[in-house]
Design an enzyme around this catalytic site. Structure first.
Site, PDB file in Angstrom:
ATOM      1  N   ASP A  78     -38.476  54.871 -45.448  1.00  0.00           N
ATOM      2  CA  ASP A  78     -38.190  54.220 -44.164  1.00  0.00           C
ATOM      3  C   ASP A  78     -37.921  55.236 -43.065  1.00  0.00           C
ATOM      4  O   ASP A  78     -37.596  56.405 -43.329  1.00  0.00           O
ATOM      5  CB  ASP A  78     -37.015  53.254 -44.289  1.00  0.00           C
ATOM      6  CG  ASP A  78     -35.723  53.944 -44.722  1.00  0.00           C
ATOM      7  OD1 ASP A  78     -35.787  54.850 -45.588  1.00  0.00           O
ATOM      8  OD2 ASP A  78     -34.653  53.577 -44.218  1.00  0.00           O
ATOM      9  N   GLU A 140     -33.069  53.858 -46.877  1.00  0.00           N
ATOM     10  CA  GLU A 140     -32.097  54.950 -46.940  1.00  0.00           C
ATOM     11  C   GLU A 140     -31.308  55.057 -45.648  1.00  0.00           C
ATOM     12  O   GLU A 140     -30.104  55.373 -45.657  1.00  0.00           O
ATOM     13  CB  GLU A 140     -32.815  56.273 -47.224  1.00  0.00           C
ATOM     14  CG  GLU A 140     -31.899  57.457 -47.503  1.00  0.00           C
ATOM     15  CD  GLU A 140     -31.417  58.193 -46.256  1.00  0.00           C
ATOM     16  OE1 GLU A 140     -30.456  58.984 -46.352  1.00  0.00           O
ATOM     17  OE2 GLU A 140     -32.002  57.963 -45.156  1.00  0.00           O
TER      18      GLU A 140
END
Length: 371
Positions: A78, A140
């Site tokens: 991400d 994350e």
């Protein structure tokens, strides 16, 4: 043996894929397909379902020299916003930036492509290597919302290299803090601010008093705190009946984090009482601290590989959290490896061709290392 053109093309391709936290589907499919072409079957878990996202963590095991312990190589899929429509611009001097209206996404595409390139070199040259486990995580950037849901019983390795650090390549974070976030809700009583002012109980005033008393900044050695959000009120002619403040505390010592939070809690409740309001406060520990000793296997191996590449092998502390905090909670000792990402979480983010090359070489050296 690193193929620079392939490395940069992979970087540009992945950067161009939208992958905000909780929606990493496009990057996941790209990585899965890439690994499949190398003969590596990757499986996706259900972390997306559990964390409210579209995509799970991607895991793969690559068999190697059975005489050697396996290692985990990890990066996250991400990126932070603004991230829609990202495009990598390669400048004449080798610097790589976005167009200036989005982040670049080298956090953490640099980590992904470094690991993929190292593995590609191993496969195409049939190089002997240690057993390798790959873990590409989701969410994350939202306090490790993907790695928190991974099934760690699947891991064979007890050591990891998480390619997700800014700064000069050859450095790695061996120490990171516990991060606690909290929300304090102050409740008063609404009333008309002009016609019934004495009937109301102000909620913003005790919140403001609490903020003025809560220690912020570098409040102690190895410890920081901040109040970052205050929200309350509906209109200028209404005595506000609700106000919230949100803050965080970070420390390399778990006990100090909790002691500091108790102090915040006492300040908030005392401030509420002073104005006849009520206060409820909740907290969440996003990640817990880890500390890797300089003489540990994972650290010594890293320094050795850096030395072979003419890199510093410097270990340092960071006040940022990463998936490595979560790994440590599950008995996996790791370092957070610098991959050449710079000015992260901003539209000024950049990396360079030479940094990506060096990061890939370091990943390769670690995969081939026999110690």
């Amino acid at each position: 043996m690193v193929n620079t053109q392939r490395l940069i093309e992979n970087f540009k391709s992945i950067v161009s894929l939208d992958s905000p936290s909780h929606d990493e589907r496009l990057v996941c499919e790209y990585v899965k397909d890439y690994l499949k072409k190398l003969g590596v079957e990757a499986t996706e878990d259900n972390a997306g379902e559990k964390s409210g996202g579209t995509t799970g963590n991607l895991y793969a095991f690559i068999d190697g020299d059975s005489a050697l312990e396996p290692l985990v190589f990890s990066a996250h899929m991400d990126t932070v916003e603004p991230a829609k429509g990202k495009c990598a611009v390669i400048h004449e001097d080798g610097k790589i930036t976005s167009k200036g209206d989005t982040v670049l996404g080298s956090d953490d595409v640099a980590g992904i492509v470094s690991i993929l390139e190292a593995l590609t070199v191993i496969k195409e040259n049939n190089l002997s290597h240690r057993p390798i486990e790959l873990l590409f995580t989701v969410s994350e950037e939202t306090h490790c919302g993907g790695s928190a849901f991974f099934d760690y019983s699947r891991l064979k390795a007890r050591q990891a290299y998480v390619f997700d650090m800014d700064g000069e390549i050859g450095g790695a974070a061996s120490k990171a803090p516990t991060i606690l976030s909290y929300t304090a809700k102050f409740t008063g009583k609404s009333a008309h601010a002009a016609f019934a002012a004495t009937e109301g109980i102000h909620a913003i005033k005790p919140a403001a008093l609490a903020v003025s008393k809560i220690p912020c900044g570098a409040i102690a050695e190895g410890m920081t705190a901040n109040v970052g959000v205050i929200q309350g009120g509906k209109a200028t002619n209404i005595v506000p009946d609700l106000c919230e403040i949100k803050g965080e505390i970070r420390s390399f010592d778990d006990s100090k984090v909790m002691n500091s939070f108790k102090e915040v809690e006492e300040i908030c409740k005392a401030s509420a009482e002073e104005f006849g309001a009520k206060c409820e406060i909740e907290y969440e520990i996003a990640v817990k601290a880890f500390n890797v000793e300089n003489g540990s296997e994972v650290a010594v191996r890293f320094k050795d590989c850096c030395s072979k590449l003419g890199l510093s092998g410097e270990l340092f502390a960071t006040f940022g959290g990463s998936d490595n905090n979560v790994f440590a909670e599950h008995g996996v000792e790791g370092l957070v490896v610098a991959t050449g990402m710079n000015n992260c979480h901003s539209v000024d983010e950049y990396t360079s061709v030479s940094e990506l090359e060096t990061a890939a070489k370091l990943a390769l050296e670690l995969m081939l290392n026999k110690n």
